[in-house]
Structures are given as structure tokens and as C-alpha cells.
Scaffold this active site. Structure first.
Site, PDB file in Angstrom:
ATOM      1  N   GLU A   1     -38.470 106.206  61.089  1.00 45.19           N
ATOM      2  CA  GLU A   1     -37.944 105.544  62.352  1.00 45.19           C
ATOM      3  C   GLU A   1     -37.989 106.013  63.866  1.00 45.19           C
ATOM      4  OE1 GLU A   1     -35.061 108.877  61.279  1.00 45.19           O
ATOM      5  OE2 GLU A   1     -36.487 107.697  60.080  1.00 45.19           O
TER       6      GLU A   1
ATOM      7  N   CYS B   1     -36.903 112.641  55.098  1.00 41.16           N
ATOM      8  CA  CYS B   1     -36.766 114.078  55.389  1.00 41.16           C
ATOM      9  C   CYS B   1     -35.989 114.851  54.504  1.00 41.16           C
ATOM     10  CB  CYS B   1     -36.045 113.986  57.029  1.00 41.16           C
ATOM     11  SG  CYS B   1     -36.222 115.607  57.845  1.00 41.16           S
TER      12      CYS B   1
ATOM     13  N   HIS C   1     -39.893 111.115  59.971  1.00 43.01           N
ATOM     14  CA  HIS C   1     -38.905 110.259  60.197  1.00 43.01           C
ATOM     15  C   HIS C   1     -39.586 108.880  60.677  1.00 43.01           C
ATOM     16  CE1 HIS C   1     -35.092 112.616  60.387  1.00 43.01           C
ATOM     17  NE2 HIS C   1     -35.673 113.456  60.588  1.00 43.01           N
TER      18      HIS C   1
END
Length: 205
Positions: free
Chosen positions: A187, A79, A185
Site C-alpha cells: 500500500e 509485513c 508494504h
């Protein structure tokens, strides 16, 4: 050991949990010594470009990160971390980045809702071999989770391995030698994000 750099601007625990789930050893670090000792680096980031760069400089980490990357150590930006790799950002002014990649960080146009937030498709670069590299195994059926108002305009579009589309086509993931970046992202991107983190881990460990 993959070191996740803690400079007060990232989703560190979630990234570390994802790496642990995938079987990769990682540590959250905030010192030059730990960064130098590591096998690979992850630079996460949320927030404003200027604030992030000032924090990296105030912690005396910016030059260390830049030197390690320029000397061939694998590094992944997530990001804002990806955006910091570029030369210049125009987020509320003009700010100098790490300069690891050539290009600029610019704001989405006003004809779309900003920030770009939520799930969006990933589009593999047509010239990238899908059997190799960060984007291995990713297809146009895959989605990732984005939260950002600015995006990269790279000087060399061949460094883009995945695109996405939000009023215009923008880089979702980049790769240049040992330098990797994801605008989304991973994750927070379910199985697709885990696949991409696994690709990174297998490339650098």
C-alpha cells in the site's frame, strides 16, 4: 469479500483504500464470525511479533485465522502479518507464531543499518513462473517499500516468489497454495504495490 483483520496492529485504511481503488470489495473486521464469512483474508501488521500474537490470542482470533487458512481460504500477510505466518520468531525472545509456514523470523545482522527502511529492489525467484501467481508481471527493475528489522528464513525456499537484498538475500514475497505474504508494504509501494495487490485480488476473487 476480502476481510482486512483489525487487531490493533496494522495500516488498515491504506490497505482498504488501495483495494477499493483496484475495484475489490473489502471490509475491516475484528470478529471470528466476519473472518469465517469472508472469501479471503488480509493480515496486516506493524510492531512487535510477541505483542501481535498476544493480541490475536486475546481477541480469540489466532486459531480462527489458522483454521481458515488451513481449510483453504486465501490469506495475505503484510509485513509483520507475513512474519506471524511462521513457526517461531526470535524478536526479543523466542515466540510461537501461527505456524502456517515452516521457518523462523530472525534479525538482520549488525553489519547493516537496522531497521531496513526505504525502497529496495525485488528479485523474482528464478524457478517461479512470472506469468502466474502473486509475482506476475514483476521484474528486477521493480522496487517496493520496506520497514522491518526482522525477516523470514523459510524452511522451503521454493515458497519464495520474490527476494530482496539487504546485506543478504531475504524473502520479499512468499506463496504456498492459498497462503501469500509480502514483507514490504504494497500500500506504500506505488504502482508496483498496486500491481501486487491486484494480483492477489485476482487470484482470490
Amino acid at each position: 469479500m476480502i476481510s482486512i483483520i483489525d487487531y490493533g496492529a496494522g495500516n488498515l485504511k491504506s490497505v482498504q483504500h488501495a483495494l477499493t481503488t483496484l475495484g475489490f470489495e473489502s471490509d475491516i473486521v475484528s470478529s471470528k464470525e466476519k473472518i469465517i464469512e469472508s472469501d479471503a483474508l488480509i493480515l496486516p501488521g506493524v510492531g512487535a511479533f510477541r505483542d501481535a500474537m498476544e493480541q490475536l490470542k486475546s481477541m480469540d482470533l489466532a486459531e480462527t485465522i489458522k483454521n481458515q487458512a488451513e481449510n483453504g481460504k486465501p490469506i495475505l500477510g503484510i509485513c509483520l502479518g507475513l512474519q506471524l505466518f511462521y513457526e517461531t520468531s526470535y524478536e526479543n525472545g523466542t515466540w510461537e507464531g501461527l505456524g502456517l509456514l515452516e521457518g523462523e523470523i530472525v534479525r538482520f545482522r549488525d553489519d547493516v543499518k537496522v531497521p531496513h527502511m526505504g525502497w529496495n529492489t525485488l528479485i523474482p525467484h528464478s524457478d517461479v513462473n512470472p506469468e502466474k501467481g502473486l509475482a506476475e508481471g514483476i521484474s528486477e527493475k521493480d522496487y517496493a517499500y520496506f520497514v522491518h528489522s526482522f525477516y523470514a528464513e523459510p524452511k522451503n525456499q521454493d515458497e519464495v516468489v520474490l527476494w530482496s537484498d539487504y546485506g543478504l538475500k531475504f524473502p520479499a514475497a512468499v506463496q504456498k497454495g492459498n497462503i501469500y505474504g509480502m514483507q514490504f508494504h504494497p500500500e506504500k509501494s506505488s504502482e508496483v504495490g498496486m500491481k501486487l495487490l491486484k494480483n492477489f485480488g485476482e487470484l482470490v476473487t
